[in-house]
Structure formats: structure tokens, C-alpha cells
Enzyme design. Structure first.
Site, PDB file in Angstrom:
ATOM      1  N   LYS A  45       0.848  -1.210   0.000  1.00  0.00           N
ATOM      2  CA  LYS A  45       0.000   0.000   0.000  1.00  0.00           C
ATOM      3  C   LYS A  45       0.878   1.252   0.000  1.00  0.00           C
ATOM      4  O   LYS A  45       2.084   1.177   0.282  1.00  0.00           O
ATOM      5  CB  LYS A  45      -0.894  -0.018   1.243  1.00  0.00           C
ATOM      6  CG  LYS A  45      -0.106   0.068   2.550  1.00  0.00           C
ATOM      7  CD  LYS A  45      -0.969  -0.184   3.779  1.00  0.00           C
ATOM      8  CE  LYS A  45      -0.105  -0.128   5.044  1.00  0.00           C
ATOM      9  NZ  LYS A  45      -0.891  -0.478   6.248  1.00  0.00           N
TER      10      LYS A  45
ATOM     11  N   ARG B  55     -10.063   0.174  15.556  1.00  0.00           N
ATOM     12  CA  ARG B  55     -10.030   0.902  14.283  1.00  0.00           C
ATOM     13  C   ARG B  55     -11.066   0.193  13.417  1.00  0.00           C
ATOM     14  O   ARG B  55     -12.215   0.098  13.824  1.00  0.00           O
ATOM     15  CB  ARG B  55      -8.594   0.851  13.724  1.00  0.00           C
ATOM     16  CG  ARG B  55      -8.213   2.028  12.878  1.00  0.00           C
ATOM     17  CD  ARG B  55      -6.743   2.025  12.500  1.00  0.00           C
ATOM     18  NE  ARG B  55      -6.354   0.869  11.671  1.00  0.00           N
ATOM     19  CZ  ARG B  55      -5.131   0.670  11.191  1.00  0.00           C
ATOM     20  NH1 ARG B  55      -4.165   1.515  11.467  1.00  0.00           N
ATOM     21  NH2 ARG B  55      -4.854  -0.389  10.453  1.00  0.00           N
TER      22      ARG B  55
ATOM     23  N   HIS C  32      -5.828  -7.126  13.420  1.00  0.00           N
ATOM     24  CA  HIS C  32      -4.600  -6.314  13.350  1.00  0.00           C
ATOM     25  C   HIS C  32      -4.198  -5.883  14.759  1.00  0.00           C
ATOM     26  O   HIS C  32      -5.047  -5.495  15.561  1.00  0.00           O
ATOM     27  CB  HIS C  32      -4.887  -5.091  12.467  1.00  0.00           C
ATOM     28  CG  HIS C  32      -3.677  -4.339  12.008  1.00  0.00           C
ATOM     29  ND1 HIS C  32      -2.510  -4.949  11.585  1.00  0.00           N
ATOM     30  CD2 HIS C  32      -3.455  -3.004  11.871  1.00  0.00           C
ATOM     31  CE1 HIS C  32      -1.638  -4.004  11.220  1.00  0.00           C
ATOM     32  NE2 HIS C  32      -2.182  -2.827  11.396  1.00  0.00           N
TER      33      HIS C  32
ATOM     34  N   ARG D 179       1.409 -10.599   7.412  1.00  0.00           N
ATOM     35  CA  ARG D 179       1.297  -9.428   6.537  1.00  0.00           C
ATOM     36  C   ARG D 179       2.461  -8.483   6.827  1.00  0.00           C
ATOM     37  O   ARG D 179       2.440  -7.726   7.784  1.00  0.00           O
ATOM     38  CB  ARG D 179      -0.015  -8.680   6.801  1.00  0.00           C
ATOM     39  CG  ARG D 179      -1.275  -9.527   6.675  1.00  0.00           C
ATOM     40  CD  ARG D 179      -2.528  -8.659   6.814  1.00  0.00           C
ATOM     41  NE  ARG D 179      -2.550  -7.905   8.049  1.00  0.00           N
ATOM     42  CZ  ARG D 179      -3.124  -8.311   9.188  1.00  0.00           C
ATOM     43  NH1 ARG D 179      -3.738  -9.478   9.253  1.00  0.00           N
ATOM     44  NH2 ARG D 179      -3.085  -7.553  10.261  1.00  0.00           N
TER      45      ARG D 179
ATOM     46  N   TYR E 106      15.335  30.810   6.163  1.00  0.00           N
ATOM     47  CA  TYR E 106      14.182  31.597   6.641  1.00  0.00           C
ATOM     48  C   TYR E 106      14.147  31.680   8.159  1.00  0.00           C
ATOM     49  O   TYR E 106      14.304  30.681   8.850  1.00  0.00           O
ATOM     50  CB  TYR E 106      12.882  30.950   6.179  1.00  0.00           C
ATOM     51  CG  TYR E 106      12.641  31.017   4.698  1.00  0.00           C
ATOM     52  CD1 TYR E 106      12.749  32.214   3.992  1.00  0.00           C
ATOM     53  CD2 TYR E 106      12.281  29.870   4.001  1.00  0.00           C
ATOM     54  CE1 TYR E 106      12.500  32.260   2.627  1.00  0.00           C
ATOM     55  CE2 TYR E 106      12.024  29.903   2.640  1.00  0.00           C
ATOM     56  CZ  TYR E 106      12.142  31.098   1.954  1.00  0.00           C
ATOM     57  OH  TYR E 106      11.899  31.142   0.616  1.00  0.00           O
TER      58      TYR E 106
ATOM     59  N   CYS F 112      13.473  24.485   3.550  1.00  0.00           N
ATOM     60  CA  CYS F 112      12.581  25.274   2.693  1.00  0.00           C
ATOM     61  C   CYS F 112      11.778  24.333   1.795  1.00  0.00           C
ATOM     62  O   CYS F 112      11.935  23.119   1.845  1.00  0.00           O
ATOM     63  CB  CYS F 112      13.401  26.232   1.830  1.00  0.00           C
ATOM     64  SG  CYS F 112      14.615  27.190   2.778  1.00  0.00           S
TER      65      CYS F 112
ATOM     66  N   ASP G 234      11.976  23.861  -1.429  1.00  0.00           N
ATOM     67  CA  ASP G 234      12.733  23.218  -2.506  1.00  0.00           C
ATOM     68  C   ASP G 234      14.153  22.839  -2.127  1.00  0.00           C
ATOM     69  O   ASP G 234      14.845  22.212  -2.914  1.00  0.00           O
ATOM     70  CB  ASP G 234      12.854  24.178  -3.699  1.00  0.00           C
ATOM     71  CG  ASP G 234      11.555  24.876  -4.000  1.00  0.00           C
ATOM     72  OD1 ASP G 234      10.548  24.168  -4.156  1.00  0.00           O
ATOM     73  OD2 ASP G 234      11.556  26.122  -4.053  1.00  0.00           O
TER      74      ASP G 234
HETATM   75  C1  LIG Z   1      -0.088  -1.504   6.863  1.00  0.00           C
HETATM   76  C2  LIG Z   1      -0.644  -2.776   7.379  1.00  0.00           C
HETATM   77  C3  LIG Z   1       0.177  -3.897   7.591  1.00  0.00           C
HETATM   78  C4  LIG Z   1       1.679  -3.861   7.483  1.00  0.00           C
HETATM   79  O1  LIG Z   1       2.217  -3.454   8.718  1.00  0.00           O
HETATM   80  P1  LIG Z   1       3.813  -3.421   8.932  1.00  0.00           P
HETATM   81  O2  LIG Z   1       3.949  -3.017  10.345  1.00  0.00           O
HETATM   82  O3  LIG Z   1       4.332  -2.396   7.983  1.00  0.00           O
HETATM   83  O4  LIG Z   1       4.306  -4.770   8.648  1.00  0.00           O
HETATM   84  C5  LIG Z   1      -0.417  -5.095   7.930  1.00  0.00           C
HETATM   85  N1  LIG Z   1      -1.756  -5.176   8.082  1.00  0.00           N
HETATM   86  C6  LIG Z   1      -2.565  -4.110   7.935  1.00  0.00           C
HETATM   87  C7  LIG Z   1      -4.017  -4.260   8.132  1.00  0.00           C
HETATM   88  C8  LIG Z   1      -2.035  -2.869   7.588  1.00  0.00           C
HETATM   89  O5  LIG Z   1      -2.848  -1.818   7.452  1.00  0.00           O
END
Ligand SMILES: *Cc1c(COP(=O)(O)O)cnc(C)c1O
Length: 403
Positions: A33, A136, A168, A224, A267, A319, A321
Site C-alpha cells: 500500500k 479501528r 490487526h 502481513r 528563513y 525550505c 525546494d
Molecule cells: C499496513 C498494514 C500492515 C503492514 O504493517 P507493517 O507493520 O508495515 O508490517 C499489515 N496489516 C494491515 C491491516 C495494515 O494496514
């Protein structure tokens, strides 16, 4: 080489994915992602597949469709939709979608009809997400029985197959935190409820990178892994798996000049030279995602970059750029290489160093960098395991430019 660019070592990604697969012993979902955490989604996805990643994971349906358009036809999960999203194209493309409410499942059912799935064709592929404590996305324990019942009804009428059940973690980078065991126990209960309702998912999954490395009990059928796939460490010092950072950010030094004691820089004049020195101008700024928090205000403690084999502190405000570094009397040639961060093998800082200075996490450092930087892919690290994939991955194709 362009004036200012992100260099991505695809061999490092392959090596990390292989190492993670070997370490965990279960199937791998490489998370690509957010443009592959800033490394380029399509190229990172290809590298992950070459290294044996059975699954890819993305947040949005646009990301999933971009992977399909880019030629990926393997197992692919997406998990963050809004009610207005049209799910029909992803269902038609054999993407696994995630649902966690009855309303969400009704939306999938309607889209499955439009996609020619269900009664008229092959079942759609749907995974259920349960909230085990992150609060979440995901069904709460109270909602879970009705979500499971609706999911099972959709299996019975042929609309979909429930291919996965997942959750998660909130705190997996701190393995001794009791939240981890509590989430695992809640996941077990949710799996039991689903099994009692007759669901038999292909994959049950809970672990992200940190959990995959630190909590074998959380590995289930697949892990994951996002961050660790790119070689960044989710929990430094807490495990022994060697990861190779895949991203280097570099630029050509735009200018070198002498200033007198008392001259103030950038700046707001937040830094003033106490002695004569030389300054270097780096042609990257916050438009490229370099946070203004990387500058130290008046004192020490800001981020550093490597120029001419030495680390040089940023002076004054960053800055839009450009920013200025203190070359401490040295006069490297203009056009010399500036390394902002990389694997650290040449003495340059790492994304983790920048994260510490900016009071954030390495995830944010690599994911935010972009703007006008271009991306270049190389095959850098020695590939320990295989020789057949050591082809040259270089392509400066415009299609691979950072969005
Ligand atoms: C982004 C994400 C991950 C990956 O997490 P890492 O800590 O980068 O390995 C796994 N599962 C879900 C649902 C996520 O949103």
C-alpha cells in the site's frame, strides 16, 4: 542519475521477503500500500512475487486495481473501502475484499451481482475482519456473531466464499505488552464463533512485521509484512533477522560557498555561524516530503546528510525546494553526491535516524518522501539465495515516476 532521486534496491526487497518467509515458515502477504511505502508499488510487488510472496496486501481498491492493471494476477487483499466505492471491478478481478459489518456485506453482495459473481458466476472472495482491540476497522465482539451469520448466509447462496478471517495488532513492536496476548485470545474467540457458524476460511491472519518477527504464536496461516519487506526494522534490537533497507535518497550538491562568522542561515535566521564556515545547498525540500522537523532550530540534534564521506548537519530551516548543510570548511565539488538516508553502508544516516530526529517512525519517513523526486530501480545487494533473478531491473520509465 537525476539531480535528486529515490534509489530503490529491488534485490534488497527480494532478500528481505525471502528471509521473512524462511523465518516465519508460513505464507507471506507483502504489503505494498501507499506506493509500496514510498518504494514504488508495482516494482515492489514484482520483487515480492519473485521472492515467493503468495499474497499482496493493499488498503484501497484503487491500489488493488492498479496492481491488476500492472499485470499482477496473484492473491491480493484490500481492506479499506468507503460506502461510495464501487466494489464490482475488484470482485471481477478476483481481489479479496474485506468486510466487517452487515451493511458492508450487503454492499459486497450488491456489487457481486454487478460483477457477475454469485448466483450467475463464481463466488466473490471476501475476508472478514474482527476488531480484537485496536478499535479501528473490524467488527466488535458484539457485532461479530451477526456479521458471521450474514457471511455464512452469503456462502450458502453462492454469493461469495469467506476466504479469510483476520485482525490487526495495536502494540506488536512491544512484545511484552499484555495487549498482544489479549488480542490473540480475542482472535481465538472470534475464530471459534466463525467455526461454529460453519465458516472455514483458507487463511487466518493477525501478524504485521513486528508480530511476524517477535510472536510466533500470532503467525497463523500467513503474515502481513510491510515495513520489514523494505528492510526497515519495526523493533530494532529485539530480534536477530538481518534486514537490508531498500531505499536511498540522494541528490547532487547544488552549491558550495563560504560564509563569515555571524552570518545567519535560511528563513527566520534560526541558525547563526559562530565561526567562518562553508555551506552546501541540497536541492530537496519539504515539497519532497523532507519534514521541517528535521531541522534543529538553533542548536544541534537535527538530521544529517552524507557529503564527501562525512555526515553534515542541516543548518537553518528546511525550505520548500532546498535546505542548507554545514560543510565545516570543506569544499567538495559542486555536483558531488549528497546522501540523505540509505542502508547505512557508506556511512550515511538511515531512515530510522531521520525518524528519531523528526520524532516519528521510519514508516512515515519513507512513505512521505516524493514530490519532484524521481525513482530509479537497481539490483544492489548480493542475492544470497538465488541467481536466476539477478537480472538488471533498471528502468527509468516515466510510468515508474513517483506520483
Ligand atoms: C499496513 C498494514 C500492515 C503492514 O504493517 P507493517 O507493520 O508495515 O508490517 C499489515 N496489516 C494491515 C491491516 C495494515 O494496514
Amino acid at each position: 542519475m537525476s539531480r535528486a532521486e529515490i534509489v530503490v534496491d529491488l534485490a534488497a526487497i527480494r532478500r528481505n521477503v525471502r528471509a521473512l518467509r524462511e523465518r516465519t515458515g508460513v505464507a507471506m502477504m507483502t504489503v505494498v500500500k501507499a506506493d509500496g511505502y514510498g518504494h514504488g508499488m508495482l516494482a515492489s510487488a514484482r520483487a515480492a512475487r519473485e521472492a515467493g510472496s503468495e499474497w499482496l496486501g493493499v488498503a484501497t481498491i484503487d491500489e488493488a486495481l492498479a496492481l491488476r492493471a500492472g499485470g499482477d494476477s496473484g492473491r491480493l487483499l484490500c481492506w479499506l473501502t468507503v460506502p461510495a466505492d464501487d466494489l464490482a471491478p475488484v470482485l471481477a478481478a478476483d481481489v479479496d475484499v474485506t468486510a466487517y459489518t452487515v451493511e458492508g456485506l450487503e454492499r459486497v453482495a450488491a456489487a457481486a451481482v454487478r460483477a457477475g459473481r454469485g448466483a450467475t458466476g463464481r463466488p466473490a472472495r471476501v475476508q472478514l475482519k474482527v476488531d480484537t482491540g485496536l478499535s479501528r476497522g473490524g467488527a466488535t465482539a458484539a457485532q461479530w456473531p451477526e456479521v458471521v451469520a450474514r457471511a455464512r448466509a452469503g456462502e450458502r447462496d453462492g454469493t461469495w466464499r469467506i476466504t479469510g478471517i483476520w485482525s490487526h495488532f495495536s502494540t506488536s513492536e512491544i512484545p511484552e505488552d499484555p495487549a498482544n496476548a489479549e488480542q490473540e485470545a480475542a482472535f481465538e474467540e472470534a475464530l471459534a464463533v466463525a467455526a461454529a457458524a460453519g465458516l472455514q476460511p483458507e487463511v487466518r491472519h493477525l501478524a504485521n512485521s513486528a508480530a511476524a518477527l517477535l510472536r510466533p504464536s500470532s503467525r497463523y496461516d500467513l503474515v502481513r509484512c510491510g515495513l520489514a519487506s523494505y528492510g526497515l526494522d519495526p523493533a530494532p534490537g529485539r530480534h536477530d533477522l538481518a534486514l537490508v533497507p531498500a531505499m536511498t535518497v540522494r541528490a547532487d550538491l547544488a552549491l558550495v560557498k563560504q560564509i563569515d562568522a555571524g552570518a545567519s542561515v535560511s528563513y527566520g535566521h534560526t541558525w547563526t555561524a559562530t565561526a567562518p564556515t562553508t555551506l552546501g545547498l541540497v536541492p530537496i525540500g519539504y515539497a519532497e516530503g523532507i519534514s521541517r522537523h528535521a531541522a534543529a532550530g538553533g542548536g544541534d540534534g537535527g538530521a544529517e546528510v552524507l557529503v564527501g564521506k562525512r555526515r553534515r548537519p542541516i543548518r537553518g530551516a528546511i525550505c520548500m525546494d532546498q535546505f542548507v548543510v554545514d560543510l565545516d570548511g570543506d569544499t567538495p565539488p559542486e555536483g558531488d553526491e549528497v546522501l540523505l538516508w540509505g542502508p547505512g553502508t557508506r556511512g550515511e544516516p538511515t531512515a530510522e535516524d531521520w525518524a528519531r530526529v523528526c520524532d516519528t517512525i521510519s514508516y512515515e519517513i519513507v512513505t512521505r518522501v516524493g514530490g519532484r523526486l524521481t525513482r530509479r530501480y537497481v539490483d544492489g545487494v548480493a542475492d544470497q539465495h538465488a541467481h536466476d533473478d539477478r537480472h538488471d531491473d533498471r528502468h527509468d520509465a516515466p510510468g515508474e515516476r513517483k506520483r
